[in-house]
Design a protein around this motif. Structure first.
Motif, PDB file in Angstrom:
ATOM      1  N   UNK A 223      34.410  12.937  73.271  1.00 28.31           N
ATOM      2  CA  UNK A 223      34.427  14.365  72.926  1.00 28.31           C
ATOM      3  C   UNK A 223      35.752  15.004  73.329  1.00 28.31           C
ATOM      4  N   UNK A 224      36.212  14.689  74.544  1.00 27.02           N
ATOM      5  CA  UNK A 224      37.478  15.246  75.020  1.00 27.02           C
ATOM      6  C   UNK A 224      38.639  14.760  74.169  1.00 27.02           C
ATOM      7  N   UNK A 225      38.619  13.475  73.802  1.00 25.90           N
ATOM      8  CA  UNK A 225      39.697  12.916  72.984  1.00 25.90           C
ATOM      9  C   UNK A 225      39.722  13.541  71.597  1.00 25.90           C
ATOM     10  N   UNK A 226      38.542  13.754  71.023  1.00 28.65           N
ATOM     11  CA  UNK A 226      38.477  14.382  69.708  1.00 28.65           C
ATOM     12  C   UNK A 226      38.997  15.815  69.771  1.00 28.65           C
ATOM     13  N   UNK A 227      38.608  16.532  70.829  1.00 25.48           N
ATOM     14  CA  UNK A 227      39.086  17.911  71.004  1.00 25.48           C
ATOM     15  C   UNK A 227      40.599  17.929  71.188  1.00 25.48           C
ATOM     16  N   UNK A 228      41.089  16.980  71.975  1.00 26.35           N
ATOM     17  CA  UNK A 228      42.519  16.862  72.221  1.00 26.35           C
ATOM     18  C   UNK A 228      43.265  16.569  70.922  1.00 26.35           C
ATOM     19  N   UNK A 229      42.664  15.713  70.095  1.00 27.90           N
ATOM     20  CA  UNK A 229      43.268  15.364  68.810  1.00 27.90           C
ATOM     21  C   UNK A 229      43.373  16.587  67.902  1.00 27.90           C
ATOM     22  N   UNK A 230      42.319  17.382  67.849  1.00 31.43           N
ATOM     23  CA  UNK A 230      42.349  18.599  67.044  1.00 31.43           C
ATOM     24  C   UNK A 230      43.442  19.544  67.531  1.00 31.43           C
ATOM     25  N   UNK A 231      43.539  19.707  68.851  1.00 29.74           N
ATOM     26  CA  UNK A 231      44.573  20.566  69.412  1.00 29.74           C
ATOM     27  C   UNK A 231      45.957  20.048  69.065  1.00 29.74           C
ATOM     28  N   UNK A 232      46.139  18.735  69.134  1.00 28.12           N
ATOM     29  CA  UNK A 232      47.430  18.124  68.832  1.00 28.12           C
ATOM     30  C   UNK A 232      47.807  18.355  67.368  1.00 28.12           C
ATOM     31  N   UNK A 233      46.840  18.190  66.481  1.00 23.38           N
ATOM     32  CA  UNK A 233      47.096  18.388  65.056  1.00 23.38           C
ATOM     33  C   UNK A 233      47.512  19.832  64.784  1.00 23.38           C
ATOM     34  N   UNK A 234      46.773  20.775  65.367  1.00 23.19           N
ATOM     35  CA  UNK A 234      47.089  22.185  65.156  1.00 23.19           C
ATOM     36  C   UNK A 234      48.461  22.540  65.734  1.00 23.19           C
ATOM     37  N   UNK A 235      48.797  21.954  66.863  1.00 23.28           N
ATOM     38  CA  UNK A 235      50.099  22.216  67.480  1.00 23.28           C
ATOM     39  C   UNK A 235      51.228  21.669  66.620  1.00 23.28           C
ATOM     40  N   UNK A 236      51.024  20.456  66.097  1.00 21.79           N
ATOM     41  CA  UNK A 236      52.040  19.861  65.228  1.00 21.79           C
ATOM     42  C   UNK A 236      52.213  20.667  63.948  1.00 21.79           C
ATOM     43  N   UNK A 237      51.102  21.137  63.404  1.00 20.13           N
ATOM     44  CA  UNK A 237      51.164  21.924  62.171  1.00 20.13           C
ATOM     45  C   UNK A 237      51.897  23.242  62.412  1.00 20.13           C
ATOM     46  N   UNK A 238      51.643  23.865  63.561  1.00 16.16           N
ATOM     47  CA  UNK A 238      52.329  25.114  63.876  1.00 16.16           C
ATOM     48  C   UNK A 238      53.819  24.892  64.064  1.00 16.16           C
ATOM     49  N   UNK A 239      54.166  23.754  64.708  1.00 13.16           N
ATOM     50  CA  UNK A 239      55.587  23.435  64.917  1.00 13.16           C
ATOM     51  C   UNK A 239      56.289  23.253  63.591  1.00 13.16           C
ATOM     52  N   UNK A 240      55.652  22.554  62.649  1.00  9.59           N
ATOM     53  CA  UNK A 240      56.274  22.337  61.340  1.00  9.59           C
ATOM     54  C   UNK A 240      56.414  23.651  60.578  1.00  9.59           C
ATOM     55  N   UNK A 241      55.433  24.546  60.741  1.00  7.42           N
ATOM     56  CA  UNK A 241      55.487  25.828  60.058  1.00  7.42           C
ATOM     57  C   UNK A 241      56.672  26.654  60.559  1.00  7.42           C
ATOM     58  N   UNK A 242      56.857  26.614  61.897  1.00  7.66           N
ATOM     59  CA  UNK A 242      57.977  27.356  62.498  1.00  7.66           C
ATOM     60  C   UNK A 242      59.310  26.795  62.041  1.00  7.66           C
ATOM     61  N   UNK A 243      59.393  25.463  61.948  1.00  8.47           N
ATOM     62  CA  UNK A 243      60.638  24.831  61.513  1.00  8.47           C
ATOM     63  C   UNK A 243      60.914  25.115  60.048  1.00  8.47           C
TER      64      UNK A 243
END
Length: 243
Positions: A223-243
Motif C-alpha cells: 500500500x505504501x509503495x503504491x501510494x509512493x508510486x502515485x506521488x512520484x508520478x504526479x511529481x514527475x508530471x508536474x516537473x515536466x509541465x513546469x519545464x
C-alpha cells in the motif's frame, strides 16, 4: 483524458524505466514491491483461510514463551513493559496524532499536496485494515492471556499494516527533501525498523499470530509503495509541465 490513455501512458513510462537504467528505475522498483506485497498477502490469507498455517503459527508464537510455562515470556522482566511501550507506537492514537501533526506542518508551509498525500495514504491504509479484519474475522490467539487490550479481529494485524504504511509514507516525504543517498537509506531503514519491532511486539504480547503480522507487513509495504508510486508520478508530471 480517459482511463485507457492514462494506463497506456503509465505503461510506456514504466517501460522507459527498464530501458533507461538508473534514470527511471525507481517507479519500477515501487511497482515490484507493491506486486510482491499483494502476492504475499494473498498467499498468507489463503493459508489462514484453509487453516494450513495454524501449526506454524503456534510454533513461532510459543517460541517467545518459556518452555513448559506459556504464561511466562522469554527475556528479562523489563522486556514486557518495553514491548507495551513499543506496540503503542503503532497504536491508532499515536498514528493519528503523528499524521495530523505532519499534515498540519505541510498545510502551514503551504505544501498542500504533501499534506493530502500523507492523510490519504495512511487513512486509506487504516480503512483497508478495518475492512479486511471484518471480512476475515479471525479470532485472536487463544493459547495465552493477552497482555494488551484488543477490540477487533486478528487478521491482518492492524498495528503491523498501519505502522508500515504510516512510517514508510513519512519516510517518503522526508526522502523527498534530502539529496544524500546515505541520509535516504537511513530514513528508510528507521521506518522499516519501526514497522518490524511493532509487529514483533504484537506477537510477543500474545495478541496476534505471526501470520497476522506477516500479512500486515506485506500489505502495508504494498500500500505504501503504491501510494509512493502515485506521488512520484504526479511529481514527475508536474516537473515536466513546469519545464
Amino acid at each position: 483524458m480517459n482511463s485507457g490513455h492514462i494506463s497506456t501512458s503509465l505503461g510506456n513510462w514504466l517501460a522507459r524505466g527498464w530501458k533507461a537504467g538508473n534514470a527511471n528505475w525507481f517507479p519500477v522498483l515501487l511497482l515490484c514491491i507493491a506486486a510482491f506485497g499483494i502476492y504475499g498477502f494473498i498467499e498468507i490469507a489463503e493459508e489462514v483461510a484453509d487453516g494450513d498455517i495454524r501449526n506454524f503459527d503456534e510454533v513461532l508464537f510459543l517460541s517467545l514463551r518459556a518452555a513448559g510455562d506459556t504464561s511466562m515470556l522469554r527475556g528479562p522482566d523489563w522486556l514486557q513493559e518495553t514491548a507495551l511501550e513499543v506496540t503503542a507506537v503503532g497504536g491508532f492514537p499515536l498514528i493519528i496524532f503523528t499524521v495530523a501533526s505532519v499534515a498540519g506542518f505541510f498545510v502551514v508551509t503551504k505544501r498542500y499536496g504533501a499534506a493530502l498525500f500523507v492523510v490519504l495514504s495512511v487513512g486509506s491504509g487504516a480503512l483497508l485494515s478495518y475492512t479486511l479484519k471484518q471480512y476475515y474475522a479471525r479470532p485472536r490467539p487463544d493459547l495465552v492471556d493477552h497482555l494488551d487490550a484488543v477490540h477487533t479481529a486478528s487478521f491482518p494485524s492492524g498495528h503491523a499494516l498501519v505502522t508500515t504504511v504510516a512510517y514508510l509514507t513519512l519516510a517518503a516525504l522526508v526522502i523527498g527533501f534530502v539529496e544524500e543517498r546515505r541520509a535516504r537509506v537511513y530514513v528508510l531503514s528507521i521506518a522499516v525498523f519501526v514497522a518490524v519491532v511493532v509487529g514483533v511486539s504484537r506477537v510477543y504480547l500474545g495478541v496476534h499470530w505471526p501470520s497476522d503480522v506477516a500479512a500486515g507487513w506485506a500489505l502495508g509495504a504494498a500500500w505504501a509503495s503504491f501510494s509512493w508510486l502515485i506521488m512520484h508520478i504526479l511529481k514527475q508530471r508536474r516537473t515536466r509541465t513546469v519545464e
